[in-house]
Design a protein around this motif. Structure first.
Motif, PDB file in Angstrom:
ATOM      1  N   LYS A 106      27.241  18.245  43.090  1.00  0.00           N
ATOM      2  CA  LYS A 106      27.198  17.484  43.209  1.00  0.00           C
ATOM      3  C   LYS A 106      25.961  17.051  45.015  1.00  0.00           C
ATOM      4  N   GLY A 107      24.213  16.473  44.307  1.00  0.00           N
ATOM      5  CA  GLY A 107      23.218  16.830  45.436  1.00  0.00           C
ATOM      6  C   GLY A 107      22.628  15.340  45.291  1.00  0.00           C
ATOM      7  N   VAL A 108      22.093  14.763  46.856  1.00  0.00           N
ATOM      8  CA  VAL A 108      21.163  13.640  46.921  1.00  0.00           C
ATOM      9  C   VAL A 108      20.122  13.935  47.236  1.00  0.00           C
ATOM     10  N   VAL A 109      19.329  13.748  46.456  1.00  0.00           N
ATOM     11  CA  VAL A 109      17.559  13.825  46.459  1.00  0.00           C
ATOM     12  C   VAL A 109      16.661  12.444  46.797  1.00  0.00           C
ATOM     13  N   LYS A 110      15.764  12.436  47.878  1.00  0.00           N
ATOM     14  CA  LYS A 110      15.385  10.899  47.298  1.00  0.00           C
ATOM     15  C   LYS A 110      13.258  11.245  46.697  1.00  0.00           C
ATOM     16  N   CYS A 111      13.426   9.912  46.602  1.00  0.00           N
ATOM     17  CA  CYS A 111      11.505  10.208  46.060  1.00  0.00           C
ATOM     18  C   CYS A 111      11.542   8.670  44.985  1.00  0.00           C
ATOM     19  N   ALA A 112      10.454   7.912  45.787  1.00  0.00           N
ATOM     20  CA  ALA A 112      10.034   6.628  45.371  1.00  0.00           C
ATOM     21  C   ALA A 112       8.909   6.836  44.384  1.00  0.00           C
ATOM     22  N   ASP A 113       7.970   7.611  43.822  1.00  0.00           N
ATOM     23  CA  ASP A 113       8.062   7.928  42.866  1.00  0.00           C
ATOM     24  C   ASP A 113       9.180   7.996  42.226  1.00  0.00           C
ATOM     25  N   LEU A 114      10.313   7.988  42.051  1.00  0.00           N
ATOM     26  CA  LEU A 114      11.317   7.672  40.782  1.00  0.00           C
ATOM     27  C   LEU A 114      11.569   6.205  40.846  1.00  0.00           C
ATOM     28  N   ALA A 115      11.602   5.159  41.151  1.00  0.00           N
ATOM     29  CA  ALA A 115      11.607   4.236  41.534  1.00  0.00           C
ATOM     30  C   ALA A 115      11.990   3.559  40.067  1.00  0.00           C
ATOM     31  N   ASN A 116      11.471   3.156  39.139  1.00  0.00           N
ATOM     32  CA  ASN A 116      10.877   2.714  38.275  1.00  0.00           C
ATOM     33  C   ASN A 116      11.605   3.362  36.938  1.00  0.00           C
ATOM     34  N   LEU A 117      12.423   4.459  37.140  1.00  0.00           N
ATOM     35  CA  LEU A 117      13.368   5.277  36.006  1.00  0.00           C
ATOM     36  C   LEU A 117      14.543   4.589  36.089  1.00  0.00           C
ATOM     37  N   THR A 118      14.825   4.334  35.178  1.00  0.00           N
ATOM     38  CA  THR A 118      16.598   4.666  35.450  1.00  0.00           C
ATOM     39  C   THR A 118      17.255   5.831  35.047  1.00  0.00           C
ATOM     40  N   GLU A 119      18.595   5.782  35.479  1.00  0.00           N
ATOM     41  CA  GLU A 119      19.402   7.165  35.324  1.00  0.00           C
ATOM     42  C   GLU A 119      19.597   7.625  34.157  1.00  0.00           C
ATOM     43  N   GLU A 120      19.080   6.926  33.245  1.00  0.00           N
ATOM     44  CA  GLU A 120      19.641   7.423  31.629  1.00  0.00           C
ATOM     45  C   GLU A 120      17.864   8.393  31.082  1.00  0.00           C
ATOM     46  N   LYS A 121      17.020   7.668  32.112  1.00  0.00           N
ATOM     47  CA  LYS A 121      16.319   8.812  31.803  1.00  0.00           C
ATOM     48  C   LYS A 121      15.788   9.812  32.701  1.00  0.00           C
ATOM     49  N   LEU A 122      16.408   9.994  33.826  1.00  0.00           N
ATOM     50  CA  LEU A 122      16.155  11.054  34.935  1.00  0.00           C
ATOM     51  C   LEU A 122      17.275  12.077  34.080  1.00  0.00           C
ATOM     52  N   VAL A 123      18.183  11.813  33.652  1.00  0.00           N
ATOM     53  CA  VAL A 123      18.926  12.544  33.213  1.00  0.00           C
ATOM     54  C   VAL A 123      18.224  13.271  32.100  1.00  0.00           C
ATOM     55  N   ARG A 124      17.843  13.010  31.327  1.00  0.00           N
ATOM     56  CA  ARG A 124      16.962  13.146  29.851  1.00  0.00           C
ATOM     57  C   ARG A 124      15.472  14.159  30.456  1.00  0.00           C
ATOM     58  N   TYR A 125      14.856  13.997  31.794  1.00  0.00           N
ATOM     59  CA  TYR A 125      14.392  14.631  32.222  1.00  0.00           C
ATOM     60  C   TYR A 125      14.699  16.302  32.756  1.00  0.00           C
ATOM     61  N   TRP A 126      15.858  16.137  33.621  1.00  0.00           N
ATOM     62  CA  TRP A 126      16.574  17.225  34.097  1.00  0.00           C
ATOM     63  C   TRP A 126      17.794  17.648  33.947  1.00  0.00           C
ATOM     64  N   THR A 127      17.695  17.534  32.194  1.00  0.00           N
ATOM     65  CA  THR A 127      19.171  17.987  31.916  1.00  0.00           C
ATOM     66  C   THR A 127      18.182  20.015  32.251  1.00  0.00           C
ATOM     67  N   SER A 128      17.332  20.509  31.748  1.00  0.00           N
ATOM     68  CA  SER A 128      17.242  21.371  31.351  1.00  0.00           C
ATOM     69  C   SER A 128      17.219  22.268  32.239  1.00  0.00           C
ATOM     70  N   GLN A 129      17.481  21.437  34.340  1.00  0.00           N
ATOM     71  CA  GLN A 129      17.584  22.050  35.391  1.00  0.00           C
ATOM     72  C   GLN A 129      18.767  22.391  35.783  1.00  0.00           C
ATOM     73  N   GLY A 130      20.001  21.394  34.576  1.00  0.00           N
ATOM     74  CA  GLY A 130      21.296  21.512  35.036  1.00  0.00           C
ATOM     75  C   GLY A 130      21.941  20.209  35.835  1.00  0.00           C
ATOM     76  N   VAL A 131      20.813  19.443  35.291  1.00  0.00           N
ATOM     77  CA  VAL A 131      21.712  17.588  36.013  1.00  0.00           C
ATOM     78  C   VAL A 131      22.325  17.242  34.473  1.00  0.00           C
ATOM     79  N   SER A 132      23.293  17.097  34.893  1.00  0.00           N
ATOM     80  CA  SER A 132      24.330  15.765  33.810  1.00  0.00           C
ATOM     81  C   SER A 132      24.287  14.837  34.089  1.00  0.00           C
ATOM     82  N   HIS A 133      24.562  13.950  35.434  1.00  0.00           N
ATOM     83  CA  HIS A 133      24.477  12.741  35.374  1.00  0.00           C
ATOM     84  C   HIS A 133      24.394  12.366  36.917  1.00  0.00           C
ATOM     85  N   VAL A 134      23.231  11.034  36.798  1.00  0.00           N
ATOM     86  CA  VAL A 134      22.352  10.634  37.545  1.00  0.00           C
ATOM     87  C   VAL A 134      23.266   9.227  38.120  1.00  0.00           C
ATOM     88  N   LYS A 135      23.085   9.048  39.856  1.00  0.00           N
ATOM     89  CA  LYS A 135      23.482   7.658  40.093  1.00  0.00           C
ATOM     90  C   LYS A 135      23.061   7.537  40.922  1.00  0.00           C
TER      91      LYS A 135
END
Length: 200
Positions: A106-135
């Motif tokens: 588990k890791g932590v990132v910070k980005c104001a540009d992602l404020a309006n994206l849901t957790e589910e959509k972020l998972v779809r964007y990052w699946t190819s980079q090994g991300v399975s869950h976003v909280k």
């Protein structure tokens, strides 16, 4: 022969590409359990070592737990597949399953540009980079729960990456440190109130 300008362009392109740590999604840590709970307790370490070395491979890192179950660290995907298909340790019927927590980071990132994206959509964007869950972390202000720009990412990798790409934005990844478990009865750490032995 490449010119100095071409060499600089190639170096720049290489630096801009996402860095990968060679991580794969195969589970590195496995639990081997007896079909009849407790039967592995009676199988001594010499037999276990000989059986695993002969049937699974070299350089495995097994550890017997108090329950008799085995926690095994494999070295490559081939060993992981063999262990998954293995149904016996010596004469004891067993089954193998990936460890529930040791195979993720588990890791932590910070980005104001992602404020309006849901957790589910972020998972779809990052699946190819090994991300399975976003909280997304939320805070209470004036009695109202408000989302922040801080995200906790779960990676299906053996090692935590140094960064992750959000489109063209490179986001540093820091280690997630969970809050310690604390009892609100005795104020000590390591257990809940329901498991507290302090009668005061």
């Amino acid at each position: 022969m490449a010119t100095k300008k071409q060499t600089q362009q190639e170096t720049k392109t290489t630096q801009e590409q996402p860095i990968t740590n060679g991580n794969t999604t195969w589970p590195k840590f496995w639990m081997v359990k007896a079909c009849t709970p407790g039967e592995l307790k009676d199988v001594h370490c010499f037999i276990i070592h000989e059986y695993l070395t002969h049937n699974i491979g070299q350089n495995l890192k097994p550890k017997k737990l108090k329950s008799g179950d085995l926690l095994i660290e494999v070295q490559n995907e081939k060993q992981a597949k063999k262990l998954q298909l293995n149904k016996k340790i010596h004469t004891t019927d067993t089954y193998s399953e990936p460890h529930r927590s040791l195979n993720v980071r588990k890791g932590v990132v910070k980005c104001a540009d992602l404020a309006n994206l849901t957790e589910e959509k972020l998972v779809r964007y990052w699946t190819s980079q090994g991300v399975s869950h976003v909280k997304r972390i939320s805070v209470f202000r004036d009695g109202v729960q408000k989302p922040t720009n801080t995200l906790i990412l779960t990676f299906q990798t053996h090692d935590l990456p140094t960064h992750i790409m959000a489109g063209f934005v490179r986001l540093p990844v820091s280690t997630y440190i969970p809050q310690p478990l604390r009892c609100f009865q005795c104020q000590k750490y390591g257990h809940h109130k329901t498991a507290c032995r302090d009668k005061t």
